[in-house]
Enzyme design. Structure first.
Site, PDB file in Angstrom:
ATOM      1  N   HIS A  95       5.862 -26.758   3.551  1.00 19.00           N
ATOM      2  CA  HIS A  95       4.960 -27.788   3.025  1.00 19.00           C
ATOM      3  C   HIS A  95       3.858 -27.176   2.177  1.00 19.00           C
ATOM      4  O   HIS A  95       2.829 -27.798   1.928  1.00 19.00           O
ATOM      5  CB  HIS A  95       4.361 -28.591   4.183  1.00 19.00           C
TER       6      HIS A  95
ATOM      7  N   GLU B 258       0.830  -1.198   0.000  1.00 14.10           N
ATOM      8  CA  GLU B 258       0.000   0.000   0.000  1.00 14.10           C
ATOM      9  C   GLU B 258       0.871   1.257   0.000  1.00 14.10           C
ATOM     10  O   GLU B 258       0.458   2.299  -0.510  1.00 14.10           O
ATOM     11  CB  GLU B 258      -0.943   0.003   1.209  1.00 14.10           C
TER      12      GLU B 258
ATOM     13  N   LYS C 216     -14.065   1.622  -3.482  1.00  9.19           N
ATOM     14  CA  LYS C 216     -15.022   2.119  -2.485  1.00  9.19           C
ATOM     15  C   LYS C 216     -16.092   2.985  -3.146  1.00  9.19           C
ATOM     16  O   LYS C 216     -17.289   2.889  -2.823  1.00  9.19           O
ATOM     17  CB  LYS C 216     -14.289   2.931  -1.411  1.00  9.19           C
TER      18      LYS C 216
END
Length: 526
Positions: free
Chosen positions: A387, A356, A502
């Protein structure tokens, strides 16, 4: 005043571009590798150490990076930042998260207020509130003590504080500093809030609403969800809620909350764990003294970040090596791999902090840059990651630089020996083995079993995850991101990239859609 120039305008850019690449498997083999491990290490605060022996650098490249630091005026730019320059050019704001944990320079006065004094005042108010809760001076409607705290926030109001809480949870239990259990509600998905509320004793819980503006859609939606749950149990929400917000938001000076603690526009969400955003929940969970130690650890690392020589400044050096890998070795991603379950959510916080901040394609002045900037960052604790995605890291076509974090001791003390070694020894053995395996590889005539090596990594190593070492670790990465933004000539302190979605979401909810947006709304039955 410093001069802000694009990275490729610097003489150091061309110098680094023309340097011969390091043959990592060769230099890490045998005694040469042992010598590098002993030599290529820089002390950090609180007993941590940054070791970069397995990075694709040598003395020549390190010298070039030191020249880059000087030419880009990294030390001077940091000084301008902590003394109150308007570093956030996008929003025309100061950048003051360092002041939440210490005074690095002279007084910073903004809006007629001494900002260090302001942050200290909020920390004291939070500490007094937390002590009153712990001592039973602030109680629920039945006169009973609060036993849990739930933070309601999203982004920087959630990721950092949640990661810090989880990092100290076992330490606090081992050191008898676990005052209150903590939980976090972030996602606007109602299943998130419902799951947390089902696991919490709501009647004995304090809820912290965190929103700087007081208008964050997801946070306010979850607040209503929580208020309804409280009322459903016959409880008055205002007796269970506090706010962390700005003094000018609708949440401030509001009778709907027992108390309000303040932050300001000079601290971005992803840099806010050392402000009231992290202070309230961590002080309630572990006690204000523990939060104070966390701040002291961060402040100690910040002091090291003032050093202008990168070979004595682990934060700057880590940043410069990352720039070299991104811009001259062409690596498009990086992984942070903590070999500590305490840091299980630390990579998630760093994803926001890093991407960000520096996920930008224009410079501080809004002009396009012609060079790559931030890599994609991901991570998972070891040994779980081994793994999972280590197959690609070892043998995939893309080389991914790695940043390991390890500790010599667990937070719970000695554990039982099984097959000749403890669990902690097995954990540390794995991280040591992985560093060498990635760097040196292992040739094999069977191409399926061949490991080419040449996969660079560094490690930050310490004694144990404690409040102080955690604070230093957090500050290291915050400062690393800052220095890389300086090199790339970016504004690392705004985040316009999160805004468009948004805006469109509000249009969907208002049924103001057309084209593809309208069709996707129909598909989702909105």
């Amino acid at each position: 005043m410093t001069e802000w120039r694009n990275f490729d305008e610097l003489k150091s850019f061309q110098t680094l571009k023309n340097e011969q690449k390091v043959d990592l498997p060769a230099v890490m083999a045998g005694e040469s590798g042992a010598e590098r491990v002993r030599k290529y290490s820089v002390p950090m605060a609180e007993g941590l150490q940054y070791n970069f022996a397995a990075k694709s650098v040598d003395d020549t490249i390190l010298s070039d990076l030191a020249e880059l630091a000087q030419e880009a005026e990294l030390g001077d730019k940091f000084k301008e930042l902590y003394e109150g320059a308007v570093i956030n050019t996008g929003e025309k704001r100061l950048v003051l998260h360092h002041l939440t944990r210490g005074q690095l320079g002279g007084d910073v006065i903004a809006d007629g207020v001494n900002k260090r004094a302001f942050y200290q005042e909020q920390q004291k108010r939070i500490a007094d509130f937390a002590r009153d809760v712990h001592e039973g001076k602030i109680v629920n409607e039945q006169g009973e003590k609060f036993t849990a705290v739930v933070q309601i926030g999203i982004g920087g109001s959630d990721l950092g504080p949640r990661a810090m809480y989880l990092a100290l949870q076992n330490w606090a239990k081992a050191n008898k500093q676990d005052y209150m259990d903590a939980a976090f509600i972030s996602n606007v998905d109602p299943d998130d809030a419902a799951s947390v509320l089902a696991s919490v004793d709501v009647a004995h819980a304090i809820f912290i609403l965190v929103s700087k503006s007081g208008t964050t859609l997801e946070t306010l939606t979850n607040e209503t969800f929580v208020q309804n749950a409280l009322r459903a149990q016959g409880l008055e929400p205002s007796r269970h809620m506090i706010a962390v917000t700005s003094e000018t938001s609708p949440l401030a000076h509001n009778d709907d909350y027992m108390a309000a603690f303040y932050m300001d526009d000079y601290i971005g969400g992803r840099y806010s764990s050392t402000s009231a955003v992290g202070g309230a929940v961590l002080s309630l969970a572990f006690g204000p003294e523990v939060f104070a130690e966390f701040l002291e650890g961060a402040a100690a690392e910040d002091q090291l970040a003032k050093e202008t020589d990168p070979l004595k400044n682990p934060d700057m050096l880590d940043a410069l090596i990352g720039v070299y890998e991104r811009n001259f070795l062409g690596y498009e991603s990086t992984a942070v791999l903590p070999y500590s379950q305490a840091l299980s959510r630390f990579p998630a916080h760093l994803q926001q902090l890093d991407m960000e901040s520096n996920g930008k394609s224009v410079n501080r002045f809004g002009e396009p840059v012609s060079y790559p900037t931030d890599p994609v960052l991901f991570g998972e604790p070891g040994t779980n990651g081994q793994h999972s995605f280590y197959q690609l890291l070892h043998q995939g076509k893309n080389i991914v630089p790695l940043q390991f974090v390890g500790f010599r001791k667990s937070q719970l003390g000695e554990d039982d020996s099984i097959q000749g070694s403890t669990s902690q020894q097995k954990l540390c053995a794995n991280v040591a083995a992985q560093i060498v395996a990635f760097a040196c590889g292992k040739p094999d005539e069977n191409r399926n079993k061949n490991f080419e090596g040449g996969r660079p990594s560094s490690i930050i190593i310490g004694e144990e995850v404690t409040p102080r070492s955690l604070g230093a670790l957090l500050a290291h990465f915050e400062n690393k991101v800052m220095f890389q933004g300086f090199v790339w000539n970016l504004n690392s302190f705004d985040q316009e990239g999160v805004q468009l979605g948004k805006v469109l979401a509000k249009r969907v909810l208002a049924h103001d859609t057309d084209g593809a947006l309208a069709e996707y709304s129909k598909l989702l039955d909105i």
